[in-house]
Design a protein around this motif. Structure first.
Motif, PDB file in Angstrom:
ATOM      1  N   SER A  16      27.188  54.278 -25.801  1.00  0.00           N
ATOM      2  CA  SER A  16      27.241  53.487 -26.974  1.00  0.00           C
ATOM      3  C   SER A  16      28.251  52.422 -26.846  1.00  0.00           C
ATOM      4  CB  SER A  16      27.799  54.372 -28.209  1.00  0.00           C
ATOM      5  OG  SER A  16      28.857  54.999 -27.908  1.00  0.00           O
ATOM      6  N   ASN A  17      28.629  52.137 -25.569  1.00  0.00           N
ATOM      7  CA  ASN A  17      29.558  51.270 -25.322  1.00  0.00           C
ATOM      8  C   ASN A  17      28.619  49.862 -25.365  1.00  0.00           C
ATOM      9  OD1 ASN A  17      30.494  49.161 -23.080  1.00  0.00           O
ATOM     10  ND2 ASN A  17      32.310  50.500 -23.378  1.00  0.00           N
ATOM     11  N   ASN A  18      29.128  48.662 -25.660  1.00  0.00           N
ATOM     12  CA  ASN A  18      28.384  47.436 -25.819  1.00  0.00           C
ATOM     13  C   ASN A  18      27.792  47.245 -24.350  1.00  0.00           C
ATOM     14  OD1 ASN A  18      29.007  47.555 -28.577  1.00  0.00           O
ATOM     15  ND2 ASN A  18      30.586  45.819 -28.170  1.00  0.00           N
ATOM     16  N   THR A  19      28.494  47.108 -23.476  1.00  0.00           N
ATOM     17  CA  THR A  19      28.083  46.803 -22.275  1.00  0.00           C
ATOM     18  C   THR A  19      26.504  47.756 -21.613  1.00  0.00           C
ATOM     19  OG1 THR A  19      29.584  47.841 -20.837  1.00  0.00           O
ATOM     20  CG2 THR A  19      29.959  45.588 -21.313  1.00  0.00           C
ATOM     21  N   VAL A  20      26.868  48.953 -22.029  1.00  0.00           N
ATOM     22  CA  VAL A  20      25.865  49.798 -21.675  1.00  0.00           C
ATOM     23  C   VAL A  20      24.450  49.544 -22.316  1.00  0.00           C
ATOM     24  CG1 VAL A  20      25.101  52.261 -21.535  1.00  0.00           C
ATOM     25  CG2 VAL A  20      27.296  51.623 -20.902  1.00  0.00           C
ATOM     26  N   TRP A  21      24.518  49.588 -23.768  1.00  0.00           N
ATOM     27  CA  TRP A  21      23.406  49.324 -24.517  1.00  0.00           C
ATOM     28  C   TRP A  21      22.844  47.906 -24.390  1.00  0.00           C
ATOM     29  CZ3 TRP A  21      23.079  46.432 -28.985  1.00  0.00           C
ATOM     30  CH2 TRP A  21      24.109  46.233 -29.748  1.00  0.00           C
ATOM     31  N   ASP A  22      23.569  46.936 -24.248  1.00  0.00           N
ATOM     32  CA  ASP A  22      23.444  45.553 -23.865  1.00  0.00           C
ATOM     33  C   ASP A  22      22.423  45.577 -22.609  1.00  0.00           C
ATOM     34  OD1 ASP A  22      23.737  42.903 -22.030  1.00  0.00           O
ATOM     35  OD2 ASP A  22      24.390  42.493 -24.344  1.00  0.00           O
ATOM     36  N   GLY A  23      22.974  46.027 -21.537  1.00  0.00           N
ATOM     37  CA  GLY A  23      22.222  46.170 -20.184  1.00  0.00           C
ATOM     38  C   GLY A  23      21.060  47.159 -20.295  1.00  0.00           C
ATOM     39  N   TYR A  24      20.877  48.134 -21.293  1.00  0.00           N
ATOM     40  CA  TYR A  24      19.669  48.676 -21.310  1.00  0.00           C
ATOM     41  C   TYR A  24      18.642  47.831 -22.028  1.00  0.00           C
ATOM     42  CZ  TYR A  24      16.712  52.325 -23.744  1.00  0.00           C
ATOM     43  OH  TYR A  24      15.788  53.207 -24.368  1.00  0.00           O
ATOM     44  N   LEU A  25      19.031  47.099 -23.229  1.00  0.00           N
ATOM     45  CA  LEU A  25      18.028  46.281 -23.746  1.00  0.00           C
ATOM     46  C   LEU A  25      17.693  45.160 -22.884  1.00  0.00           C
ATOM     47  CD1 LEU A  25      19.656  46.139 -27.586  1.00  0.00           C
ATOM     48  CD2 LEU A  25      17.489  47.296 -26.807  1.00  0.00           C
ATOM     49  N   ARG A  26      18.500  44.539 -22.172  1.00  0.00           N
ATOM     50  CA  ARG A  26      18.012  43.432 -21.481  1.00  0.00           C
ATOM     51  C   ARG A  26      17.097  44.049 -20.283  1.00  0.00           C
ATOM     52  NH1 ARG A  26      21.516  38.859 -21.444  1.00  0.00           N
ATOM     53  NH2 ARG A  26      23.204  39.201 -22.895  1.00  0.00           N
ATOM     54  N   LYS A  27      17.194  45.263 -19.715  1.00  0.00           N
ATOM     55  CA  LYS A  27      16.067  45.725 -18.803  1.00  0.00           C
ATOM     56  C   LYS A  27      14.778  46.110 -19.422  1.00  0.00           C
ATOM     57  CE  LYS A  27      19.348  48.364 -15.818  1.00  0.00           C
ATOM     58  NZ  LYS A  27      19.782  49.495 -15.258  1.00  0.00           N
ATOM     59  N   ARG A  28      14.872  46.096 -20.775  1.00  0.00           N
ATOM     60  CA  ARG A  28      13.683  46.323 -21.598  1.00  0.00           C
ATOM     61  C   ARG A  28      13.179  44.984 -22.138  1.00  0.00           C
ATOM     62  NH1 ARG A  28      16.402  50.224 -20.319  1.00  0.00           N
ATOM     63  NH2 ARG A  28      15.284  52.328 -19.945  1.00  0.00           N
ATOM     64  N   GLY A  29      13.417  43.628 -21.730  1.00  0.00           N
ATOM     65  CA  GLY A  29      13.042  42.507 -22.012  1.00  0.00           C
ATOM     66  C   GLY A  29      13.773  41.929 -23.355  1.00  0.00           C
ATOM     67  N   TYR A  30      14.852  42.330 -23.726  1.00  0.00           N
ATOM     68  CA  TYR A  30      15.482  41.769 -24.826  1.00  0.00           C
ATOM     69  C   TYR A  30      16.548  40.732 -24.568  1.00  0.00           C
ATOM     70  CZ  TYR A  30      13.730  45.451 -27.993  1.00  0.00           C
ATOM     71  OH  TYR A  30      13.000  46.038 -28.529  1.00  0.00           O
ATOM     72  N   LYS A  31      16.839  39.680 -25.249  1.00  0.00           N
ATOM     73  CA  LYS A  31      17.750  38.676 -25.111  1.00  0.00           C
ATOM     74  C   LYS A  31      18.538  38.810 -26.275  1.00  0.00           C
ATOM     75  CE  LYS A  31      18.131  33.914 -23.696  1.00  0.00           C
ATOM     76  NZ  LYS A  31      17.547  32.743 -23.577  1.00  0.00           N
ATOM     77  N   ARG A  32      19.855  38.631 -25.723  1.00  0.00           N
ATOM     78  CA  ARG A  32      21.088  38.380 -26.806  1.00  0.00           C
ATOM     79  C   ARG A  32      21.238  36.928 -27.559  1.00  0.00           C
ATOM     80  NH1 ARG A  32      26.388  40.614 -24.901  1.00  0.00           N
ATOM     81  NH2 ARG A  32      26.301  38.476 -23.985  1.00  0.00           N
ATOM     82  N   TYR A  33      21.491  36.931 -28.670  1.00  0.00           N
ATOM     83  CA  TYR A  33      21.649  35.697 -29.218  1.00  0.00           C
ATOM     84  C   TYR A  33      22.993  35.601 -30.144  1.00  0.00           C
ATOM     85  CZ  TYR A  33      17.159  34.195 -27.820  1.00  0.00           C
ATOM     86  OH  TYR A  33      16.072  34.200 -27.057  1.00  0.00           O
ATOM     87  N   ILE A  34      23.951  34.870 -29.884  1.00  0.00           N
ATOM     88  CA  ILE A  34      25.063  34.823 -30.853  1.00  0.00           C
ATOM     89  C   ILE A  34      24.832  34.068 -32.237  1.00  0.00           C
ATOM     90  CG2 ILE A  34      27.686  34.060 -30.924  1.00  0.00           C
ATOM     91  CD1 ILE A  34      27.173  36.089 -28.553  1.00  0.00           C
ATOM     92  N   ILE A  35      25.282  34.920 -33.251  1.00  0.00           N
ATOM     93  CA  ILE A  35      25.250  34.078 -34.729  1.00  0.00           C
ATOM     94  C   ILE A  35      26.555  33.065 -34.773  1.00  0.00           C
ATOM     95  CG2 ILE A  35      25.148  34.495 -37.045  1.00  0.00           C
ATOM     96  CD1 ILE A  35      23.973  37.131 -36.116  1.00  0.00           C
TER      97      ILE A  35
END
Length: 126
Positions: free
Chosen positions: A49-68
């Motif tokens: 549940s650490n941010n860097t872990v689930w961030d990496g998990y999502l990125r490997k699956r084709g997700y991109k992060r956007y800042i609000i």
């Protein structure tokens, strides 16, 4: 609008918001996401549940992060984000919670619509 959603197999409502949000966005089962996040965390030497872990998990699956944008840090809410993003699937993070917005509705075990979002993920291939 808020929609109740809890894929947790023992209906726990605390501590697994990252897993629940990913399940809502992807349609994957809770057990699958939990074990994959544990593996990702193991590989990174951190907890799932650490941010860097689930961030990496999502990125490997084709997700991109956007800042609000921080134009109104205390008045823009998940409910506002949902209204502004009424088409698509988004995984939205606050400082302490994660929720999924699908076609203008937010899916959670409680009405988190008043929380202030910081960033969100969306599939980059969509």
């Amino acid at each position: 609008m808020y929609k109740y959603y809890n894929p947790n197999p023992v209906t726990s409502t605390a501590g697994d918001c990252v897993i629940r949000a990913i399940c809502a966005a992807t349609g994957d089962k809770w057990d699958k996401v939990y074990s994959e996040l544990c593996q990702e965390g193991f590989e990174r030497g951190d907890w799932g549940s650490n941010n860097t872990v689930w961030d990496g998990y999502l990125r490997k699956r084709g997700y991109k992060r956007y800042i609000i944008p921080n134009t109104c840090p205390d008045c823009y809410t998940i409910a506002d984000f949902a209204a502004d993003n009424n088409v698509g699937r988004y995984i939205v993070a606050t400082g302490s919670h994660v929720v999924t917005v699908i076609n203008g509705d937010w899916f959670d075990t409680w009405d988190s619509g008043a929380k202030v979002p910081l960033y969100y993920f969306v599939r980059s291939d969509k």
